[in-house]
Design an enzyme around this catalytic site. Sequence first.
Site, PDB file in Angstrom:
ATOM      1  N   VAL A 164      -8.231  -7.901   5.657  1.00 31.41           N
ATOM      2  CA  VAL A 164      -6.856  -7.572   5.945  1.00 31.41           C
ATOM      3  C   VAL A 164      -5.669  -8.109   7.052  1.00 31.41           C
ATOM      4  O   VAL A 164      -5.135  -8.580   6.496  1.00 31.41           O
ATOM      5  CB  VAL A 164      -7.276  -5.724   6.746  1.00 31.41           C
ATOM      6  N   GLY A 165      -6.616  -8.539   7.707  1.00 27.64           N
ATOM      7  CA  GLY A 165      -5.791  -9.597   8.931  1.00 27.64           C
ATOM      8  C   GLY A 165      -5.893 -10.964   8.023  1.00 27.64           C
ATOM      9  O   GLY A 165      -4.222 -11.406   8.146  1.00 27.64           O
TER      10      GLY A 165
ATOM     11  N   TYR B 294      -6.210 -14.816  23.328  1.00 21.41           N
ATOM     12  CA  TYR B 294      -5.257 -13.798  23.455  1.00 21.41           C
ATOM     13  C   TYR B 294      -3.623 -14.342  24.289  1.00 21.41           C
ATOM     14  O   TYR B 294      -2.790 -14.246  24.863  1.00 21.41           O
ATOM     15  CB  TYR B 294      -5.793 -12.776  24.169  1.00 21.41           C
TER      16      TYR B 294
ATOM     17  N   ARG C 101     -18.178   9.896  11.777  1.00 19.09           N
ATOM     18  CA  ARG C 101     -16.953   9.264  11.547  1.00 19.09           C
ATOM     19  C   ARG C 101     -15.869   9.868  13.083  1.00 19.09           C
ATOM     20  O   ARG C 101     -15.815   9.161  13.530  1.00 19.09           O
ATOM     21  CB  ARG C 101     -16.109  10.449  10.861  1.00 19.09           C
TER      22      ARG C 101
ATOM     23  N   VAL D 191      -6.253   4.700  10.159  1.00 16.49           N
ATOM     24  CA  VAL D 191      -4.868   4.508  10.477  1.00 16.49           C
ATOM     25  C   VAL D 191      -4.102   5.528  11.989  1.00 16.49           C
ATOM     26  O   VAL D 191      -3.285   5.361  13.065  1.00 16.49           O
ATOM     27  CB  VAL D 191      -3.987   3.182   9.886  1.00 16.49           C
ATOM     28  N   ASP D 192      -3.986   6.221  11.331  1.00 14.02           N
ATOM     29  CA  ASP D 192      -2.515   7.830  12.352  1.00 14.02           C
ATOM     30  C   ASP D 192      -3.904   7.649  12.859  1.00 14.02           C
ATOM     31  O   ASP D 192      -2.943   8.065  14.647  1.00 14.02           O
ATOM     32  CB  ASP D 192      -3.123   9.108  11.215  1.00 14.02           C
TER      33      ASP D 192
ATOM     34  N   SER E  49       0.133   1.426   9.915  1.00 13.84           N
ATOM     35  CA  SER E  49       0.820   1.034   8.489  1.00 13.84           C
ATOM     36  C   SER E  49       0.935   2.095   7.679  1.00 13.84           C
ATOM     37  O   SER E  49       1.535   2.549   6.828  1.00 13.84           O
ATOM     38  CB  SER E  49      -0.143   0.152   7.668  1.00 13.84           C
TER      39      SER E  49
ATOM     40  N   ASP F 219       0.212   4.213  -0.225  1.00  7.92           N
ATOM     41  CA  ASP F 219       0.199   5.266  -0.741  1.00  7.92           C
ATOM     42  C   ASP F 219       1.664   5.380  -0.953  1.00  7.92           C
ATOM     43  O   ASP F 219       1.433   5.376  -2.590  1.00  7.92           O
ATOM     44  CB  ASP F 219      -0.753   6.138   0.324  1.00  7.92           C
TER      45      ASP F 219
ATOM     46  N   ALA G  83       3.714   2.882  -1.898  1.00  9.61           N
ATOM     47  CA  ALA G  83       3.692   1.607  -2.463  1.00  9.61           C
ATOM     48  C   ALA G  83       2.569   1.803  -3.913  1.00  9.61           C
ATOM     49  O   ALA G  83       3.413   1.369  -5.475  1.00  9.61           O
ATOM     50  CB  ALA G  83       2.644   0.359  -2.706  1.00  9.61           C
ATOM     51  N   ARG G  84       1.509   2.052  -4.730  1.00 12.98           N
ATOM     52  CA  ARG G  84       0.618   3.467  -4.959  1.00 12.98           C
ATOM     53  C   ARG G  84       1.516   4.048  -6.486  1.00 12.98           C
ATOM     54  O   ARG G  84       1.218   3.684  -7.558  1.00 12.98           O
ATOM     55  CB  ARG G  84      -0.418   3.873  -4.451  1.00 12.98           C
TER      56      ARG G  84
ATOM     57  N   HIS H 225      -2.662   8.287   5.822  1.00 12.78           N
ATOM     58  CA  HIS H 225      -2.906   7.980   5.260  1.00 12.78           C
ATOM     59  C   HIS H 225      -4.195   7.978   5.166  1.00 12.78           C
ATOM     60  O   HIS H 225      -5.760   7.887   5.447  1.00 12.78           O
ATOM     61  CB  HIS H 225      -2.478   6.935   5.496  1.00 12.78           C
TER      62      HIS H 225
END
Length: 310
Positions: free
Chosen positions: A11-12, A62, A85, A119-120, A140, A145, A147-148, A172
């Site tokens: 992803v990065g 950093y 989780r 992410v949330d 993000s 979603d 965009a999809r 998300h």
Amino acid sequence: MKIGIVGAGQVGASAAYAIALLGTVREIILIDLDPAMAAAQAEDISHATPFASATHVRKGGYGDLASAKVVIIAAGVSQKPGETRLDLLARNAEVFRAVTSEVLTHAPEAILLIASNPVDIMTGVTQRLTGLPAHRVIGSGTILDTARFRVLLGQHLNIDPRSVHAYVLGEHGDSEVLSWSSAAVGASLYADVALANGKPVTNAVREKIDDGVRRAAYRIIEGKGATYYGIGAGLARLVAAIGGDERSVHSVSIMTPDVEGVKDVPLSLPRVLGKNGVLGDVMPEISADERLGLRASAELLKDTLEAVKV
Ligand SMILES: NC(=O)C1=CN([C@@H]2O[C@H](COP(=O)(O)OP(=O)(O)OC[C@H]3O[C@@H](n4cnc5c(N)ncnc54)[C@H](O)[C@@H]3O)[C@@H](O)[C@H]2O)C=CC1
Ligand SMILES: CC(=O)C(=O)O
């Protein structure tokens, strides 16, 4: 403008690649626990720049984030066998405690863009850990979603998805809400345009598109192990909106004071983005069913965030 990306995995690196191709920033610093990985990604991506932009991409620490305007956090920790989780969330929260402290020591004014999942929750955790104002800690959220949803709505009518204005709200994740009632093409309601074009939004159409959005990550991960191009491009879009002080609208996740009666919850609504981060919300008129779905999504996220110990 300089930006940093912590977590130079798929992803990065995809975000760095998309940002470098857009050429909206001068310098990208890639940071990873594995410095050899960060160096290799930076070297590879830098070889794309002569074809597209003058963006300088390099591996860093950093300390190299000094004066960075935006820092993307895409560092991921995997679940271990037998771990729940919430156990994973707790471990991720500890990783984020260390990462955000380093980032803010060196780039105290940076806007944080969170990509790591869930992410949330990671957005809420980051805001709690850093004490930064909510408008500077941006997940993000449902940009991917959304965009999809736009891709599939566009395909159904053979219309450019950039001319489809539709949003996915809430989490998300599985409880997300596709706002059909507010979806538009140009300035007309999507349902009306679809009917006029002989392609009405029947229950079958709705179910197929809903599945195409909600289950996309599961399908892609089954096929190739991970998703990264879509979110990479989405993160590049958010960086451009912030860097260019665009005041454009994106469905991003921030800690939100009240959503359908649920207080202080991190989730996505369409929000205006500019150089100071989130400048405001532009909540669409949505149906009663969608409101109920949004409330359920908010409750789920609120309960999950409350269970994370940081
Ligand atoms: N928000 C979204 O829409 C999406 C989010 N994701 C999430 O993005 C995250 C990253 O996914 P991938 O890039 O595929 O994983 P990856 O495993 O390819 O990359 C993660 C990177 O983070 C690094 N890392 C771990 N701990 C670190 C630390 N303390 N400091 C610095 N670097 C550290 C690892 O060395 C690794 O290179 C995951 O949580 C994934 O679920 C993935 C797709 C879409
Ligand atoms: C992995 C993930 O969050 C996605 O592709 O939606």
